[in-house]
Design a protein around this motif. Structure first.
Motif, mmCIF file in Angstrom:
data_model
loop_
_atom_site.group_PDB
_atom_site.id
_atom_site.type_symbol
_atom_site.label_atom_id
_atom_site.label_comp_id
_atom_site.label_asym_id
_atom_site.label_seq_id
_atom_site.Cartn_x
_atom_site.Cartn_y
_atom_site.Cartn_z
ATOM 1 N N GLY A 76 0.901 -1.022 0.037
ATOM 2 C CA GLY A 76 0.068 0.016 0.074
ATOM 3 C C GLY A 76 0.722 1.361 0.154
ATOM 4 O O GLY A 76 0.576 2.277 -0.668
ATOM 5 N N THR A 77 1.889 1.209 0.783
ATOM 6 C CA THR A 77 2.729 2.453 0.976
ATOM 7 C C THR A 77 3.378 2.441 -0.376
ATOM 8 O O THR A 77 3.592 3.825 -1.073
ATOM 9 N N LYS A 80 1.221 4.162 -3.245
ATOM 10 C CA LYS A 80 0.715 5.572 -2.899
ATOM 11 C C LYS A 80 1.833 6.373 -3.239
ATOM 12 O O LYS A 80 1.776 7.377 -3.778
ATOM 13 N N LYS A 81 3.238 6.022 -2.842
ATOM 14 C CA LYS A 81 4.211 6.871 -3.186
ATOM 15 C C LYS A 81 4.952 6.758 -4.812
ATOM 16 O O LYS A 81 5.341 7.729 -5.292
ATOM 17 N N SER A 105 -8.670 -1.480 0.119
ATOM 18 C CA SER A 105 -7.772 -0.421 0.057
ATOM 19 C C SER A 105 -7.053 -0.454 -1.042
ATOM 20 O O SER A 105 -6.490 0.685 -1.820
ATOM 21 N N ILE A 109 -6.394 1.515 -4.915
ATOM 22 C CA ILE A 109 -5.089 2.343 -5.306
ATOM 23 C C ILE A 109 -4.615 1.725 -6.724
ATOM 24 O O ILE A 109 -4.267 2.583 -7.470
ATOM 25 N N ASP A 112 -7.031 2.703 -9.659
ATOM 26 C CA ASP A 112 -6.647 4.073 -9.705
ATOM 27 C C ASP A 112 -5.394 4.446 -10.553
ATOM 28 O O ASP A 112 -5.323 4.940 -11.759
ATOM 29 N N ILE A 113 -4.230 3.764 -9.906
ATOM 30 C CA ILE A 113 -2.936 3.899 -10.682
ATOM 31 C C ILE A 113 -2.881 3.184 -12.193
ATOM 32 O O ILE A 113 -2.474 3.791 -13.092
#
Ligand code: IPE
Ligand code: IPE
Ligand code: MG
Length: 248
Positions: A76-77, A80-81, A105, A109, A112-113
């Protein structure tokens, strides 16, 4: 040097790297994420078109809950980065595997990416997440079975291309080179169909210690392989497909 169009990597050895240092396994995974960033950059510079990273297997769900949760947290991290980095570098993100098993979650992401980077065309970064080749093939067979049952397809007309088309990797050519770090000499349920003619490279180096130089070494070895696809060396020379001559 011959650069593989599609490079696939089984990123193994994170846990043992940490254990050897009496550290918790998750620190090995965290160090492994740094290696991912280095290798993605190097592949981009080298002109690799598709980079597939085996990050989490179907079977990895069976690890202790604590490790699975830590891995999902890291993922996840990382994601996001990563978006801004991917955009800056022109990298398109794709993912293969049973993605609906991932925490909501993360799949959000990921979705989305994938959408936001869909037009990037310098390189495809393909993450194998909750991926197992047998699971992928089973889902593919289920889909074909449904199409046959619905009368859209005749069983006897099925071709290899029809099978390719329902795999998670349908828009990606098979890997030219597979690197497995961490010393194990096995495939661990990775891209069984797609790797029919992939060149294999195994290294003892655990993933956290893998580096630009070690990647270059692997590609150098790959460059000297003659891929015959079932033909003879002479046949390849006749059609001029073999560039082995200039390598000697
Ligand atoms: C690879 O490292 C990463 C994942 C499988 C998620 P490992 O965690 O398998 O590391 P080793 O093989 O135990 O050293
Ligand atoms: C393969 O490594 C899966 C990933 C690198 C994500 P494993 O550590 O799960 O494989 P085995 O258990 O040694 O075969
Ligand atoms: Mg392992």
């Amino acid at each position: 040097m011959q650069i593989p169009t599609h490079l696939a990597i089984i990123m193994d050895g994170n846990g043992r790297w940490a254990e050897q240092r009496r550290l918790p396994r998750i620190l090995g995974h965290r160090k492994g994420v740094e290696t991912v960033q280095t290798i993605v950059d190097e592949c981009l510079e080298l002109g690799v078109r598709y980079l597939t990273l085996y990050a989490f297997s179907s079977e990895n769900w069976g690890r202790p809950q604590e490790e699975v949760e830590a891995l999902m947290g890291l993922l996840g991290t990382f994601l996001k980065k990563e978006l801004s980095q991917l955009q800056k570098r022109g990298i398109r993100l794709m993912a293969i595997g049973e993605l609906d098993r991932l925490p909501k979650s993360i799949s959000k992401i990921l979705n989305d990416i994938t959408k936001k980077t869909a037009d990037n065309d310098r390189m495809v970064l393909n993450l194998a997440l909750s991926y197992g080749s047998r699971n992928e093939l089973t889902r593919a067979m289920q889909r074909l079975g449904r199409e046959i049952a619905a009368g859209k397809l005749q069983a006897d007309d099925l071709t290899e291309m029809d099978i390719e088309a329902v795999l998670d990797t349908h828009s990606i050519p098979g890997p030219d080179l597979l690197i497995r770090t961490g010393g194990e000499m096995r495939i661990s349920n990775f891209m069984l169909w797609q790797m029919a003619y992939t060149e294999l490279y195994f290294t003892e180096t655990p993933w956290p210690d893998f580096s630009r130089n070690k990647l270059l070494q692997a590609i150098e070895v790959y460059s000297h392989r003659q891929r015959r696809f079932g033909l003879t060396g002479a046949q390849l020379r006749d059609v001029g497909a073999d560039d082995g001559e200039e390598r000697h």
